[in-house]
Design a protein around this motif. Structure first.
Motif, PDB file in Angstrom:
ATOM      1  N   ARG A 160      -4.215  -9.720  -7.031  1.00  0.00           N
ATOM      2  CA  ARG A 160      -5.035  -9.761  -5.916  1.00  0.00           C
ATOM      3  C   ARG A 160      -4.325  -8.007  -5.279  1.00  0.00           C
ATOM      4  O   ARG A 160      -5.170  -7.480  -3.806  1.00  0.00           O
ATOM      5  CB  ARG A 160      -4.700 -10.971  -4.289  1.00  0.00           C
ATOM      6  N   ASN A 161      -3.691  -7.675  -5.861  1.00  0.00           N
ATOM      7  CA  ASN A 161      -2.474  -6.614  -5.827  1.00  0.00           C
ATOM      8  C   ASN A 161      -3.247  -5.553  -6.170  1.00  0.00           C
ATOM      9  O   ASN A 161      -3.377  -3.897  -6.179  1.00  0.00           O
ATOM     10  CB  ASN A 161      -1.295  -6.585  -6.846  1.00  0.00           C
ATOM     11  N   SER A 189       0.886  -1.311  -0.582  1.00  0.00           N
ATOM     12  CA  SER A 189       0.003   0.469  -0.018  1.00  0.00           C
ATOM     13  C   SER A 189       0.933   1.326   0.056  1.00  0.00           C
ATOM     14  O   SER A 189       0.525   2.434   0.145  1.00  0.00           O
ATOM     15  CB  SER A 189      -0.911  -0.164   1.518  1.00  0.00           C
ATOM     16  N   LYS A 238      -6.894  -2.690  -6.171  1.00  0.00           N
ATOM     17  CA  LYS A 238      -7.323  -2.111  -5.226  1.00  0.00           C
ATOM     18  C   LYS A 238      -8.575  -1.566  -6.222  1.00  0.00           C
ATOM     19  O   LYS A 238      -8.312  -0.877  -7.064  1.00  0.00           O
ATOM     20  CB  LYS A 238      -6.557  -1.238  -4.234  1.00  0.00           C
ATOM     21  N   GLN A 239      -9.408  -1.566  -6.223  1.00  0.00           N
ATOM     22  CA  GLN A 239     -10.756  -1.632  -6.795  1.00  0.00           C
ATOM     23  C   GLN A 239     -11.901  -0.879  -6.075  1.00  0.00           C
ATOM     24  O   GLN A 239     -11.098   0.030  -4.972  1.00  0.00           O
ATOM     25  CB  GLN A 239     -12.415  -2.541  -6.850  1.00  0.00           C
TER      26      GLN A 239
END
Length: 161
Positions: free
Chosen positions: A157-158, A125, A160-161
């Motif tokens: 999975r990295n 992040s 971000k939505q």
């Protein structure tokens, strides 16, 4: 009748301690070989990103680790909540990266100094700006072999939505 009578005692014979040093040294050797020494104490949150093309490095004695991420909760009072750089066991500024890398390089044996690689362990992040500044300092230090550490898994999975 015999003149000398052997008196039988009910005591147990003494335990032989002749092999005790051998056992102690064998245990000492086992624990010395089986113990893994800790590299650095993490002062930052470091959730590594996932990737599906992960390779294991053959030699870790040529690596210099640089961590980037937000400080752990116990260090947030001191360092805030923005991304920081950890060099060794202390949180440092970007300007100290070049000195740190050169010091670590000079501490290595001369025959592996050319093979030195910097391993960046960047929190998933973290912002790219801090990473770009570190990479610029690495260029100035002539540390051009860079490795990004990641966990094996689904790279989607990295995102971000």
């Amino acid at each position: 009748m015999s003149k000398f009578k052997k008196q039988k005692s009910g005591d147990l014979p003494a335990i032989s301690t002749a092999s005790l040093p051998d056992i102690v040294f064998m245990l000492l050797f086992f624990f010395m070989v089986a113990t893994v020494m800790r590299e650095d104490e993490l002062m930052i949150e470091n959730r590594l990103p996932t990737a599906n093309q992960v390779e294991k490095l053959e030699s870790k004695n040529k690596l210099i680790y640089i961590y980037i991420g937000k400080p752990s909760p116990q260090y947030q009072k001191t360092f805030g909540t923005t991304d920081v750089i950890q060099l060794g066991d202390k949180i440092s500024s970007v300007s100290e990266v070049q000195t740190y890398v050169n010091t670590k390089r000079n501490a290595m044996p001369e025959d592996i100094q050319d093979e030195m690689m910097v391993s960046l362990k960047v929190d998933s992040s973290s912002k790219v700006g801090q990473l770009t500044d570190v990479k610029q300092e690495l260029r100035d230090a002539m540390a051009l072999k860079i490795n990004y550490t990641a966990k094996k898994g689904d790279p989607m999975r990295n995102v971000k939505q």
